[in-house]
Write an enzyme that holds these catalytic residues in place. Structure first.
Site, mmCIF file in Angstrom:
data_model
loop_
_atom_site.group_PDB
_atom_site.id
_atom_site.type_symbol
_atom_site.label_atom_id
_atom_site.label_comp_id
_atom_site.label_asym_id
_atom_site.label_seq_id
_atom_site.Cartn_x
_atom_site.Cartn_y
_atom_site.Cartn_z
ATOM 1 N N LYS A 33 33.342 12.954 -24.433
ATOM 2 C CA LYS A 33 34.261 12.246 -25.343
ATOM 3 C C LYS A 33 33.615 11.990 -26.695
ATOM 4 C CE LYS A 33 37.674 10.731 -22.135
ATOM 5 N NZ LYS A 33 38.275 9.738 -21.268
ATOM 6 N N ARG A 92 34.176 11.416 -13.680
ATOM 7 C CA ARG A 92 35.005 12.598 -13.945
ATOM 8 C C ARG A 92 34.357 13.389 -15.069
ATOM 9 N NH1 ARG A 92 38.819 13.954 -17.632
ATOM 10 N NH2 ARG A 92 40.659 15.093 -16.923
HETATM 11 N N1 PMM Z 1 40.528 11.213 -19.794
HETATM 12 C C1 PMM Z 1 41.144 12.380 -20.049
HETATM 13 C C2 PMM Z 1 41.996 12.952 -19.091
HETATM 14 N N2 PMM Z 1 42.191 12.362 -17.896
HETATM 15 N N3 PMM Z 1 41.741 10.604 -16.402
HETATM 16 C C3 PMM Z 1 41.141 9.446 -16.135
HETATM 17 N N4 PMM Z 1 41.323 8.855 -14.934
HETATM 18 N N5 PMM Z 1 40.328 8.828 -17.043
HETATM 19 C C4 PMM Z 1 40.102 9.356 -18.275
HETATM 20 O O1 PMM Z 1 39.386 8.736 -19.081
HETATM 21 C C5 PMM Z 1 40.725 10.600 -18.590
HETATM 22 C C6 PMM Z 1 41.558 11.198 -17.617
HETATM 23 C C7 PMM Z 1 40.943 13.057 -21.358
HETATM 24 O O2 PMM Z 1 39.862 13.926 -21.306
HETATM 25 P P1 PMM Z 1 40.000 15.531 -21.037
HETATM 26 O O3 PMM Z 1 40.902 16.079 -22.098
HETATM 27 O O4 PMM Z 1 38.622 16.007 -21.132
HETATM 28 O O5 PMM Z 1 40.549 15.777 -19.668
#
Ligand code: PMM
Length: 290
Positions: free
Chosen positions: A225, A266
């Site tokens: 991020k 994650r």
């Molecule tokens: N951030 C993204 C997508 N899904 N799900 C959860 N539970 N928590 C998060 O902080 C989160 C998520 C955005 O990041 P990406 O585009 O790399 O998937």
């Protein structure tokens, strides 16, 4: 290193003696760190299998980018992206979670074999989500969220970010339980970067104990991020560290989150984090034997 607060893991999820690793498969043309790479379903499936081989305990499949400023994807397009990938990965024995704000997509993904619904809006974006969570009994990630990506930057205003996020997550849990969900289905997530500045994200990470104290498993999703890009910006030019060069910092956040009692992290790059959570587990075992 803090002792983790005991929490009951929702049924159906892998049970581990360490922090779980959730690998990310974005079936999108536009996610901020890997947009377009896995847009083709066959590539997304292969990537999910590769993440498992590298040590992912769960694979999170999403068909809608949530990066700041992004627009919603139509429902039929989201279904078309997500369901075949979930079905194939689940059939191959992968523990799949579905990253969606739509109850219809969550339901179809559960039917296709997903074990967990990961809703970045914590059930706020779709009024049907709470009923779906109650009716299916599926494990459900309640992320802290204040509004759609298109206007989340202006929503990043807090009195005390830790107290406000804890209060708003507690309100979401209460609303889901009032809609018929069982509290034991729920997993909490501070929602790093969602209506949050870098300072807000660090404050929440530094006080993860305030979230684990709510007695539910906590998921941390810091991977690649922007706040890591800011931390590691080029000292000469001020340019942010590019997203794909943030994986070592991500693994460091994974280790510290695991040490602070997170249930899962994650991440996009699974290898570094898979090692990091094993280091933390060994460290903890040794600390207990002293
Ligand atoms: N951030 C993204 C997508 N899904 N799900 C959860 N539970 N928590 C998060 O902080 C989160 C998520 C955005 O990041 P990406 O585009 O790399 O998937």
């Amino acid at each position: 290193m803090s002792n983790s607060v005991p929490h009951s893991l929702p049924s159906g999820l892998p049970r581990l003696d360490r922090c779980a690793v959730m690998g990310v498969v974005n079936v999108t043309p536009d996610s901020f760190s890997d947009g377009g790479l896995w847009h083709d379903p066959a590539k997304a499936i292969a990537h999910g299998l590769a993440l498992r081989a590298r040590g992912a305990d769960l694979v999170d499949v999403g068909g809608e980018s949530t990066r700041p400023g992004s627009q919603r994807v139509p429902e039929d397009e989201e279904l078309r992206r997500v369901v075949p990938v979930v079905r194939e990965l689940a059939a191959a024995g992968v523990a799949v979670s579905v990253d969606t704000m739509r109850a219809s997509v969550a339901e179809r993904a559960l039917e296709a074999g997903a074990l967990l619904v990961n809703d970045v809006s914590g059930g706020l974006a779709d009024p049907a989500m709470a009923r779906m969570v109650a009716a299916t009994g599926a494990p459900f990630v309640v992320m802290h969220w204040r509004g759609q990506s298109a206007d989340m930057d202006r929503l990043a205003v807090y009195g005390d970010v830790v107290a406000d996020v804890v209060g708003e997550l507690t309100a979401r849990m209460d609303a889901l339980v009032a809609a018929g969900a069982d509290e034991r289905q729920l997993i909490l997530d501070p929602g790093l970067g969602f209506a949050k500045t870098a300072e807000h994200n660090w404050a929440l990470l530094g006080r993860l104990d305030a979230l684990t104290a709510l007695g539910r498993p906590v998921l941390v999703a810091a991977s690649r991020k922007r706040f890591l890009g800011t931390l590691l910006a080029d000292p000469e030019t001020g340019d942010l560290r590019p997203a794909r060069e943030r994986d070592d910092a991500t693994a460091a956040v994974s280790a510290l989150s695991a040490g602070a009692g997170a249930w899962a992290v994650r991440v996009h790059d699974v290898s570094g984090t898979a090692d990091a959570v094993r280091v933390v587990a060994a460290w903890r075992r040794a600390a207990r034997q002293e």
